[in-house]
Motif scaffolding. Structure first.
Motif, mmCIF file in Angstrom:
data_model
loop_
_atom_site.group_PDB
_atom_site.id
_atom_site.type_symbol
_atom_site.label_atom_id
_atom_site.label_comp_id
_atom_site.label_asym_id
_atom_site.label_seq_id
_atom_site.Cartn_x
_atom_site.Cartn_y
_atom_site.Cartn_z
ATOM 1 N N SER A 212 8.199 2.292 -4.128
ATOM 2 C CA SER A 212 8.261 1.040 -3.541
ATOM 3 C C SER A 212 7.083 0.097 -4.074
ATOM 4 C CB SER A 212 7.703 1.416 -2.221
ATOM 5 O OG SER A 212 6.510 2.262 -2.067
ATOM 6 N N ASN A 213 6.440 0.390 -5.213
ATOM 7 C CA ASN A 213 5.229 -0.432 -5.650
ATOM 8 C C ASN A 213 5.990 -2.096 -5.893
ATOM 9 O OD1 ASN A 213 5.229 2.448 -6.886
ATOM 10 N ND2 ASN A 213 3.442 1.565 -7.279
ATOM 11 N N LEU A 214 5.113 -2.946 -5.182
ATOM 12 C CA LEU A 214 5.623 -4.334 -5.292
ATOM 13 C C LEU A 214 5.705 -4.635 -6.937
ATOM 14 C CD1 LEU A 214 3.063 -5.858 -2.717
ATOM 15 C CD2 LEU A 214 5.520 -4.851 -2.510
ATOM 16 N N VAL A 247 -4.679 2.912 1.893
ATOM 17 C CA VAL A 247 -4.180 4.313 1.966
ATOM 18 C C VAL A 247 -2.518 4.290 2.202
ATOM 19 C CG1 VAL A 247 -3.995 6.377 3.436
ATOM 20 C CG2 VAL A 247 -6.184 5.057 3.269
ATOM 21 N N ASP A 248 -1.679 4.932 1.291
ATOM 22 C CA ASP A 248 -0.392 5.000 0.995
ATOM 23 C C ASP A 248 0.227 6.111 1.472
ATOM 24 O OD1 ASP A 248 -0.793 2.729 -0.233
ATOM 25 O OD2 ASP A 248 -0.542 3.577 -2.459
ATOM 26 N N MET A 249 1.094 5.952 2.636
ATOM 27 C CA MET A 249 1.535 7.222 3.087
ATOM 28 C C MET A 249 3.308 7.028 2.829
ATOM 29 S SD MET A 249 -0.684 7.577 6.458
ATOM 30 C CE MET A 249 -0.804 5.810 6.771
ATOM 31 N N MET A 259 0.287 9.764 -0.212
ATOM 32 C CA MET A 259 0.420 9.740 -1.712
ATOM 33 C C MET A 259 -0.785 9.611 -2.505
ATOM 34 S SD MET A 259 4.010 8.196 -2.366
ATOM 35 C CE MET A 259 3.165 6.899 -1.205
ATOM 36 N N GLU A 260 -1.507 8.651 -2.011
ATOM 37 C CA GLU A 260 -2.931 8.220 -2.777
ATOM 38 C C GLU A 260 -3.718 7.203 -1.860
ATOM 39 O OE1 GLU A 260 -2.422 5.639 -6.085
ATOM 40 O OE2 GLU A 260 -0.762 4.884 -5.549
ATOM 41 N N VAL A 261 -4.980 7.077 -2.333
ATOM 42 C CA VAL A 261 -5.771 6.166 -1.675
ATOM 43 C C VAL A 261 -6.139 5.240 -2.674
ATOM 44 C CG1 VAL A 261 -7.893 6.009 -0.227
ATOM 45 C CG2 VAL A 261 -6.272 7.951 -0.073
HETATM 46 MG MG MG Z 1 1.190 3.801 -5.613
#
Ligand code: MG
Ligand code: ADP
Length: 306
Positions: A212-214, A247-249, A259-261
């Protein structure tokens, strides 16, 4: 106050917004390219140099260090910390969050939702490791990847084996992860500042893309998060020790999974999606922390929370 922004390019959206917000609140601000800083590490008198001049008198530093220069960037930030300058995010917290495996290990200890994740070095263990994370489809990730580069979806065991062998042959560190299919190519980014979620957005990957990365063509929209998602984001920021983070969820059938911070979250997507002045909130937190001396820089935690 006199604030330094460590950024390679003063024209980047986030950097420009931070300069604007700091000036609007009456602060003096200087954008410093961390790769052009050099340091003198002398007992009791650490100094920082830039283009022939000595950098001095800063009250706070805002690190915007890109993933490709984490080592040098955090060394520069640490030098500022040693000089008693307040860091909006600490060097040790940035290093911690940049390593996805280390982050996962620390988050797992606190019982925070995570995709099941495996890590190995020996190619002979690949088969067993694939079983450990629940078989295919699965996601393979470079430990220090960013912007979706280095994240691969392996749909079959054969595909997983060959990608894993290729990465292991290149001697890069990778982890494998259960694929959260029900997330449908979307994730949630919560922006946490000083222990509060100040804005959230949903990012949806481009058609046919699970990332989903921009930067990979994803699009962002404002979203209302659940109390569980909010609590998860806040705990994650605390575990990582970051004052400001994204914060990515993933939304999974069993609740939010981290997933990552991200320690240098981009401001453009989230400010445009939420209509909020995030840069202003970041400057206000600096004012609060420096005035209260809450995180006394001389007591930097650069000594092992993990
Ligand atoms: Mg990411
Ligand atoms: P990067 O640091 O490169 O952004 P991420 O770990 O955030 O790497 O992964 C990139 C994107 O890939 C995520 O934003 C998400 O949309 C998707 N993704 C990552 N891990 C998984 C997973 N385990 N299951 C489903 N989708 C995932």
């Amino acid at each position: 106050m006199k604030i330094a922004i460590l950024s390679r390019n003063k024209n980047l959206y986030s950097t420009r917004r931070l300069v604007e917000a700091a000036q609007k609140r009456g602060h003096e601000v200087q954008v410093i390219d961390h790769l052009k800083c050099y340091m003198n590490i002398t007992s009791k008198n650490p100094t920082m140099h830039y283009k022939g001049e000595t950098l001095d008198g800063f009250d706070a530093v805002i690190p915007r260090i890109g993933a490709s220069v984490t080592f040098y960037g955090t060394a520069v930030l640490r030098q500022f910390e040693m000089m008693g300058v307040y860091p909006l995010n600490e060097s040790v917290a940035i290093s911690r969050s940049r390593d996805k495996l280390r982050s996962m290990q620390l988050l797992s200890r606190k019982g925070i939702g995570l995709p099941v994740t495996g890590f190995a070095r020996n190619p002979d263990d690949i088969d067993d490791l694939i079983e450990e994370v629940g078989g295919t489809p699965l996601v393979i990730k470079l430990l220090e990847g960013t912007q979706g580069i280095g994240v691969v979806l392996a749909e079959t065991k054969k595909a997983a084996e060959s990608v894993l062998q290729a990465f292991m042959g290149l001697n890069v560190n990778i982890m494998i992860q259960e694929f959260i299919e029900e997330a449908n190519g979307a994730d949630i980014r919560c922006l946490v500042i000083d222990g509060k979620v100040v804005a959230s957005m949903k990012r949806q990957g481009a058609e046919g893309e699970f990332r989903s990365n921009l930067h990979r063509g994803g699009s962002a929209e404002l979203i209302k998060i659940t109390p569980e998602e909010r609590a998860t984001a806040i705990i994650a920021s605390k575990v990582m020790g970051l004052n400001v983070c994204g914060v990515d969820m993933l939304r999974s059938a069993r609740g939010p999974l981290i997933m990552e911070v991200n320690s240098s979250p981009g401001l453009e997507g989230i400010e445009k999606a939420s209509g909020k002045d995030i840069a202003d909130l970041m400057i206000k937190v600096i004012e609060k922390k420096v005035n209260q001396n809450v995180d006394n820089p001389n007591k930097t935690k650069t000594k092992g929370r993990g």
